[in-house]
Design an enzyme around this catalytic site. Structure first.
Site, PDB file in Angstrom:
ATOM      1  N   TYR A  55       0.843  -1.193   0.000  1.00 18.15           N
ATOM      2  CA  TYR A  55       0.000   0.000   0.000  1.00 18.15           C
ATOM      3  C   TYR A  55       0.882   1.247   0.000  1.00 18.15           C
ATOM      4  O   TYR A  55       1.593   1.521   0.965  1.00 18.15           O
ATOM      5  CB  TYR A  55      -0.924   0.024   1.217  1.00 18.15           C
ATOM      6  CG  TYR A  55      -1.929  -1.102   1.285  1.00 18.15           C
ATOM      7  CD1 TYR A  55      -2.267  -1.855   0.169  1.00 18.15           C
ATOM      8  CD2 TYR A  55      -2.556  -1.423   2.486  1.00 18.15           C
ATOM      9  CE1 TYR A  55      -3.184  -2.890   0.236  1.00 18.15           C
ATOM     10  CE2 TYR A  55      -3.488  -2.457   2.562  1.00 18.15           C
ATOM     11  CZ  TYR A  55      -3.783  -3.189   1.436  1.00 18.15           C
ATOM     12  OH  TYR A  55      -4.703  -4.210   1.516  1.00 18.15           O
ATOM     13  N   SER A 207     -13.013  -5.125   1.403  1.00 19.08           N
ATOM     14  CA  SER A 207     -13.965  -4.462   0.507  1.00 19.08           C
ATOM     15  C   SER A 207     -15.421  -4.857   0.761  1.00 19.08           C
ATOM     16  O   SER A 207     -16.144  -5.219  -0.163  1.00 19.08           O
ATOM     17  CB  SER A 207     -13.604  -4.746  -0.957  1.00 19.08           C
ATOM     18  OG  SER A 207     -14.095  -3.745  -1.808  1.00 19.08           O
ATOM     19  N   PRO A 208     -15.896  -4.781   2.015  1.00 24.14           N
ATOM     20  CA  PRO A 208     -17.305  -5.089   2.284  1.00 24.14           C
ATOM     21  C   PRO A 208     -18.264  -4.088   1.632  1.00 24.14           C
ATOM     22  O   PRO A 208     -19.457  -4.373   1.534  1.00 24.14           O
ATOM     23  CB  PRO A 208     -17.389  -5.034   3.814  1.00 24.14           C
ATOM     24  CG  PRO A 208     -16.284  -4.115   4.214  1.00 24.14           C
ATOM     25  CD  PRO A 208     -15.178  -4.392   3.252  1.00 24.14           C
ATOM     26  N   LEU A 209     -17.741  -2.938   1.206  1.00 30.90           N
ATOM     27  CA  LEU A 209     -18.562  -1.970   0.460  1.00 30.90           C
ATOM     28  C   LEU A 209     -18.328  -2.090  -1.040  1.00 30.90           C
ATOM     29  O   LEU A 209     -18.680  -1.199  -1.815  1.00 30.90           O
ATOM     30  CB  LEU A 209     -18.268  -0.538   0.921  1.00 30.90           C
ATOM     31  CG  LEU A 209     -18.597  -0.242   2.383  1.00 30.90           C
ATOM     32  CD1 LEU A 209     -18.259   1.210   2.723  1.00 30.90           C
ATOM     33  CD2 LEU A 209     -20.069  -0.517   2.679  1.00 30.90           C
ATOM     34  N   ALA A 210     -17.725  -3.210  -1.445  1.00 30.49           N
ATOM     35  CA  ALA A 210     -17.522  -3.511  -2.870  1.00 30.49           C
ATOM     36  C   ALA A 210     -16.752  -2.400  -3.579  1.00 30.49           C
ATOM     37  O   ALA A 210     -17.115  -1.973  -4.676  1.00 30.49           O
ATOM     38  CB  ALA A 210     -18.851  -3.785  -3.568  1.00 30.49           C
ATOM     39  N   GLY A 211     -15.681  -1.946  -2.949  1.00 29.11           N
ATOM     40  CA  GLY A 211     -14.862  -0.922  -3.574  1.00 29.11           C
ATOM     41  C   GLY A 211     -15.576   0.399  -3.765  1.00 29.11           C
ATOM     42  O   GLY A 211     -15.267   1.155  -4.688  1.00 29.11           O
ATOM     43  N   GLY A 212     -16.525   0.689  -2.863  1.00 22.19           N
ATOM     44  CA  GLY A 212     -17.259   1.954  -2.929  1.00 22.19           C
ATOM     45  C   GLY A 212     -18.599   1.860  -3.602  1.00 22.19           C
ATOM     46  O   GLY A 212     -19.424   2.782  -3.496  1.00 22.19           O
ATOM     47  N   LEU A 214     -21.131   0.213  -2.735  1.00 19.26           N
ATOM     48  CA  LEU A 214     -22.203   0.196  -1.740  1.00 19.26           C
ATOM     49  C   LEU A 214     -22.100   1.357  -0.749  1.00 19.26           C
ATOM     50  O   LEU A 214     -22.709   1.325   0.308  1.00 19.26           O
ATOM     51  CB  LEU A 214     -22.184  -1.147  -0.989  1.00 19.26           C
ATOM     52  CG  LEU A 214     -22.462  -2.373  -1.869  1.00 19.26           C
ATOM     53  CD1 LEU A 214     -22.222  -3.662  -1.095  1.00 19.26           C
ATOM     54  CD2 LEU A 214     -23.888  -2.333  -2.411  1.00 19.26           C
ATOM     55  N   GLY A 216     -22.987   4.430  -1.693  1.00 20.39           N
ATOM     56  CA  GLY A 216     -23.937   5.438  -2.152  1.00 20.39           C
ATOM     57  C   GLY A 216     -23.360   6.356  -3.205  1.00 20.39           C
ATOM     58  O   GLY A 216     -24.069   7.175  -3.799  1.00 20.39           O
TER      59      GLY A 216
END
Length: 340
Positions: A55, A207-212, A214, A216
């Site tokens: 990173y 990535s529980p927000l699917a890379g953004g 989810l 919004g």
């Protein structure tokens, strides 16, 4: 904040893990602001921090090291090795003993610590024996430089083989797997998550927000341009049918969340945390606002009816875009492996 045991280690970690990928050149270039975000997460009850050498080519680890001064003993610190750390030297990456033993020292220096709680292999390398990798990690564990071993984005067959090699060769085993998992990326439900449960491994999805998707941010009628879209268009380019399917699903999921009285972010994180194999969900905020919007997810409980409705939008075990799986067997892209 709720804590859960990391596999069978007896170590307790918060249900949200702070992912540090966006601290540094890949995201928030302001080191002081990044440190403030880390401190806010710790103050909110997060005791689990995950980063990686790759990173920002060590930049993230340096920021985390600065932030944990005076607080290191109360934090379960995880980092990873495997990614390319040099533009031309092929040996400055991978899962070989030569590289792991060298790179762990660099990570320890950047993190300003004497030990790493969870040292993970960032990706499986089919060309490197599990015994080579696990042998190096076992020696580092016995030397006190790492406490536990983990894997990330391993296919189920490699998870099983690594466990078998550890047992047969009397080596330390992986106690944790870090797979991609979200409402839009459910492929790991088929085999990875059940396999981890069978072996008593902790699971800390990235990535529980699917890379953004989810968060919004990606909705119809909104400008979807971002640095991520430029860097990995296969996951964001809306000219691709796979990504249009994601956008359609997001619209339905946002409506479903609103009807249930949840934000889309909270519903997405609570969905991942609900799976019985999951230990902690890794959140990767770039700003303080993003962190604040994610913290409340640990207090959200999704009803069975809501989970059933989510299944109707994205069926269990389904990746709407195969690229989101984070790894693809190299044999599928190398024709010589099929035609010799």
């Amino acid at each position: 904040m709720e804590t859960r045991e990391l596999g069978r280690t007896g170590v307790h970690v918060s249900a949200l893990c702070l992912g540090a990928m966006m601290f540094g050149a890949w995201g928030n270039r302001d080191h002081d602001d990044s440190i403030r975000i880390i401190h806010r997460a710790l103050d909110a009850g997060i005791n689990f921090v995950d980063t990686a050498d790759v990173y920002s080519r060590g930049g993230s680890e340096e920021i985390v090291g600065k932030a944990l001064k005076g607080r290191r003993d109360s934090v379960v610190l995880a980092t990873k090795v495997h990614g390319t750390m040099h533009d031309t030297d092929a040996n400055m990456s991978g899962n070989s003993r030569r590289w792991i033993v060298r790179e762990v020292e660099a990570s320890l220096q950047r993190l300003q610590t004497d030990w790493i709680d969870l040292y993970q292999i960032h990706r499986w390398d089919p060309g490197t024996d599990h015994e080579e990798t696990l042998g190096a990690l076992t020696d580092l564990q016995r030397a006190g430089k790492i406490r536990y071993l983990g894997s990330s984005t391993y296919p189920p067959s490699a998870i099983v083989e690594a466990q078998w090699v550890a047992e047969k060769r009397s080596l330390s085993r992986f106690v944790c797997e870090q797979p991609p998992y979200s409402i839009l990326v459910r492929g790991v439900e088929a085999e990875v998550l059940p396999t981890c449960r069978n072996y008593g491994m902790g699971v800390i999805p990235w990535s529980p927000l699917a890379g953004g998707w989810l968060s919004g941010r990606y909705r119809k009628g909104i400008d979807h341009k971002s640095h991520r879209a430029d860097r990995i268009p296969a996951r964001y380019d809306l000219s691709l049918p796979e990504n249009r399917r994601k956008l359609e699903a997001v619209e339905q999921l946002a409506e479903l969340a609103a009807q249930a009285g949840h934000s889309l972010i909270h519903m997405a994180l609570a969905f991942v945390l609900r799976h019985p194999a999951v230990t902690a969900a890794i959140v990767g905020p770039r700003t303080m606002e993003q962190l604040e919007g994610q913290l409340g997810a640990v207090d959200v409980t999704l009803s069975d009816e809501l989970l059933d409705a989510i299944d109707q939008i994205v069926p269990p075990g389904t990746n709407l875009n195969p690229v989101d799986a984070g790894w693809r067997p190299p044999h599928l892209d190398d024709a010589s492996t099929r035609r010799r």
